[in-house]
Design an enzyme around this catalytic site. Structure first.
Site, PDB file in Angstrom:
ATOM      1  N   HIS A 189       0.795  -1.284   0.069  1.00 12.63           N
ATOM      2  CA  HIS A 189      -0.039  -0.023  -0.219  1.00 12.63           C
ATOM      3  C   HIS A 189       1.078   1.213   0.014  1.00 12.63           C
ATOM      4  O   HIS A 189       0.577   2.441  -0.623  1.00 12.63           O
ATOM      5  CB  HIS A 189      -0.946  -0.025   1.365  1.00 12.63           C
ATOM      6  CG  HIS A 189      -2.104   0.928   1.177  1.00 12.63           C
ATOM      7  ND1 HIS A 189      -2.156   2.054   2.028  1.00 12.63           N
ATOM      8  CD2 HIS A 189      -3.217   0.863   0.521  1.00 12.63           C
ATOM      9  CE1 HIS A 189      -3.047   2.629   1.760  1.00 12.63           C
ATOM     10  NE2 HIS A 189      -3.808   2.086   0.772  1.00 12.63           N
ATOM     11  N   ASP A 230      -6.385   1.066  -2.490  1.00 11.41           N
ATOM     12  CA  ASP A 230      -7.368   0.984  -1.186  1.00 11.41           C
ATOM     13  C   ASP A 230      -8.054  -0.265  -1.529  1.00 11.41           C
ATOM     14  O   ASP A 230      -8.111  -1.108  -0.347  1.00 11.41           O
ATOM     15  CB  ASP A 230      -8.086   2.162  -1.002  1.00 11.41           C
ATOM     16  CG  ASP A 230      -7.478   3.256  -0.316  1.00 11.41           C
ATOM     17  OD1 ASP A 230      -6.208   3.182  -0.061  1.00 11.41           O
ATOM     18  OD2 ASP A 230      -7.938   4.375  -0.315  1.00 11.41           O
TER      19      ASP A 230
END
EC number: 3.1.1.4
Length: 157
Positions: free
Chosen positions: A59, A88
């Site tokens: 991420h 996400d």
């Protein structure tokens, strides 16, 4: 909007905020090196013992628009970095895979669930979607004129 936080979360935030301004402030989830507002990893392969750290590392390396930066025709006027919504979604999937795995150790499940709750329920960041002006798929390499549109936040299922 008021958010309820645990005593542990409040204590961690208090400790972080009470550090002198000269010091780097890190709010890193215990057992990880990548899950927080920065990272404390020595390098890309340096991970904490929680499996969620792999999700956080991936991420952290996602396409993003930093505060004050303009990219894809979108100026990020907010205080925080915004990420591509695809990142996400992948982060959500990665954390849920750990917490939903029946063979996963209870500490691993709890770690993944805590990171998920913090990011998707408490922090609840905006993200952006990429589109192509010439009707080609934004994922198509031939698309040279992408633009971004902010999504108010990633909606989890």
């Amino acid at each position: 909007m008021v958010k309820r936080v645990s005593k542990e979360e409040m204590d961690a935030l208090e400790r972080s905020c009470s550090q002198p301004f000269e010091e780097e402030r890190f709010l890193i989830v215990s057992g990880t090196k990548w899950c927080g507002n920065n990272n404390i990893a020595a390098n890309y392969s340096d991970l904490g013992f929680l499996e969620a750290d792999k999700c956080c590392r991936d991420h952290d390396h996602c396409d993003h628009i930093a505060s004050g930066e303009t990219k894809y025709g979108l100026e990020n006027k907010g205080l925080f970095t915004i990420l591509n919504c695809d990142c996400d979604e992948a982060f959500d999937h990665c954390l849920k895979e750990i917490s939903n795995n029946v063979t996963t150790d209870i500490r691993q499940k709890g770690g993944a669930e805590n990171v998920w709750r913090f990011y998707f329920q408490w922090y609840n960041a905006n993200c952006y979607r990429l589109y192509c002006k010439d009707e080609k798929s934004a994922r198509d390499e031939a698309c040279t004129n992408q633009y971004a549109v902010v999504k108010k936040n990633f909606t989890v299922q």
